[in-house]
Design a protein around this motif. Structure first.
Motif, PDB file in Angstrom:
ATOM      1  N   GLU A 127      16.027 -29.629  -7.870  1.00 56.89           N
ATOM      2  CA  GLU A 127      15.167 -30.089  -8.964  1.00 56.89           C
ATOM      3  C   GLU A 127      14.177 -31.172  -8.542  1.00 56.89           C
ATOM      4  O   GLU A 127      13.017 -31.116  -8.951  1.00 56.89           O
ATOM      5  CB  GLU A 127      16.021 -30.574 -10.153  1.00 56.89           C
ATOM      6  CG  GLU A 127      15.168 -30.921 -11.342  1.00 56.89           C
ATOM      7  CD  GLU A 127      15.947 -31.296 -12.599  1.00 56.89           C
ATOM      8  OE1 GLU A 127      15.280 -31.620 -13.602  1.00 56.89           O
ATOM      9  OE2 GLU A 127      17.193 -31.278 -12.581  1.00 56.89           O
ATOM     10  N   ARG A 144      10.229 -30.966  -9.329  1.00 57.89           N
ATOM     11  CA  ARG A 144       9.546 -31.951 -10.180  1.00 57.89           C
ATOM     12  C   ARG A 144       8.335 -32.560  -9.478  1.00 57.89           C
ATOM     13  O   ARG A 144       7.318 -32.822 -10.108  1.00 57.89           O
ATOM     14  CB  ARG A 144      10.510 -33.055 -10.616  1.00 57.89           C
ATOM     15  CG  ARG A 144      11.623 -32.572 -11.529  1.00 57.89           C
ATOM     16  CD  ARG A 144      11.123 -32.099 -12.877  1.00 57.89           C
ATOM     17  NE  ARG A 144      12.216 -31.506 -13.646  1.00 57.89           N
ATOM     18  CZ  ARG A 144      12.051 -30.612 -14.596  1.00 57.89           C
ATOM     19  NH1 ARG A 144      10.855 -30.187 -14.937  1.00 57.89           N
ATOM     20  NH2 ARG A 144      13.096 -30.114 -15.231  1.00 57.89           N
ATOM     21  N   GLU A 199       5.670 -29.955  -9.603  1.00 57.25           N
ATOM     22  CA  GLU A 199       5.207 -29.880 -10.988  1.00 57.25           C
ATOM     23  C   GLU A 199       4.232 -31.020 -11.278  1.00 57.25           C
ATOM     24  O   GLU A 199       3.178 -30.816 -11.887  1.00 57.25           O
ATOM     25  CB  GLU A 199       6.423 -29.962 -11.912  1.00 57.25           C
ATOM     26  CG  GLU A 199       6.112 -29.934 -13.395  1.00 57.25           C
ATOM     27  CD  GLU A 199       7.381 -30.014 -14.232  1.00 57.25           C
ATOM     28  OE1 GLU A 199       7.574 -29.108 -15.058  1.00 57.25           O
ATOM     29  OE2 GLU A 199       8.178 -30.967 -14.063  1.00 57.25           O
ATOM     30  N   ASN A 219       8.092 -37.386 -16.642  1.00 54.20           N
ATOM     31  CA  ASN A 219       7.556 -38.108 -15.502  1.00 54.20           C
ATOM     32  C   ASN A 219       6.510 -39.119 -15.988  1.00 54.20           C
ATOM     33  O   ASN A 219       5.545 -38.740 -16.654  1.00 54.20           O
ATOM     34  CB  ASN A 219       6.937 -37.107 -14.514  1.00 54.20           C
ATOM     35  CG  ASN A 219       6.341 -37.776 -13.302  1.00 54.20           C
ATOM     36  OD1 ASN A 219       5.280 -38.392 -13.379  1.00 54.20           O
ATOM     37  ND2 ASN A 219       7.005 -37.643 -12.173  1.00 54.20           N
TER      38      ASN A 219
END
Length: 192
Positions: free
Chosen positions: A68, A72, A75, A99
Motif C-alpha cells: 500500500e 499511495r 497515487e 494524504n
C-alpha cells in the motif's frame, strides 16, 4: 436559470479548477462522476484508471506486488499531475484524500465533493466486486467500519458534502450541481 446556464456558470466559476469527488469505495464516485461530467460538459477522469495506466498494471497487482505505501506514493504523484490539468470532474480513490499533500493540492486546484454513504449501502455495493485490495484483509463490513472511523473526519473537510444513497444517479448529480452553484456561482456574485 436553465441547466445549460447553470452548467456554464459553474464551468466559468471553476476556471482551471477540477471538481474532485472523494469518499469511500462504493459511494459512487465513478458512476456519478461520469454523469456529472456530462452534465457540466467537462471531461471525466478516474484517478484509479490513470494510476493503472501509469503503472502498466492493475491496482490489485500494485498492492500485492509492492504494498500500500508504494501505491499511495504513485497515487499522490498521479493526482498532483491530474490536478494541474483541469478543469475536469476527477474521481479519486478512497484513500487519496487522506494524504495531506493531495488535500492541499485539491484545495488549491479543485472543489472537493464528498459523496457520503452509510455503511449498509457501502456493504451492498462493494460486496458485488472482488477487486478491492483493502477488503481482502477481513470481513468487508468490519473493514469498511474501520475505514469510516478513520476517513470520515478527513472527508468532512471537503468543500461540499452530498449524501450518496439508493436513488437514481441523476438525483445526486442534480444535488451536486445545485451545491456547486451555491458554492461557486452564488458566492462569486456576492463578492462582486
Amino acid at each position: 436559470m436553465s441547466d445549460a446556464q447553470s452548467s456554464q456558470a459553474i464551468r466559468s466559476a471553476l476556471g482551471q479548477r477540477s471538481v474532485v469527488l472523494v469518499g469511500l469505495m462504493g459511494c459512487g464516485k465513478s458512476a456519478i462522476g461520469r454523469r456529472l461530467a456530462a452534465r457540466l460538459s467537462l471531461p471525466f477522469v478516474d484517478a484509479d484508471e490513470e494510476i493503472e495506466k501509469a503503472a502498466g498494471k492493475t491496482i490489485e497487482d500494485i498492492f500485492s506486488e509492492h504494498g500500500e505505501p508504494y501505491f499511495r506514493e504513485g497515487e499522490r504523484k498521479v493526482l498532483a499531475r491530474l490536478l494541474r490539468s483541469g478543469p475536469q470532474v476527477l474521481a479519486t480513490g478512497g484513500g487519496a484524500f487522506m494524504n495531506d499533500e493531495t488535500r492541499a493540492g485539491v484545495a488549491e486546484n479543485g472543489v472537493s465533493v464528498w459523496l457520503k454513504a452509510d455503511l449498509p449501502l457501502l456493504v451492498r455495493r462493494v460486496g458485488r466486486r472482488g477487486n478491492r485490495p483493502l477488503l481482502k484483509a477481513g470481513e468487508p463490513e468490519v473493514v469498511l467500519q474501520e475505514l469510516m472511523a478513520k476517513r470520515y473526519p478527513v472527508y468532512a473537510e471537503a468543500n461540499i458534502t452530498v449524501e450518496s444513497r439508493d436513488v437514481p444517479h441523476e438525483v445526486i448529480v442534480g444535488e451536486i450541481v445545485d451545491r456547486l452553484g451555491e458554492t461557486l456561482v452564488d458566492s462569486s456574485e456576492v463578492a462582486r
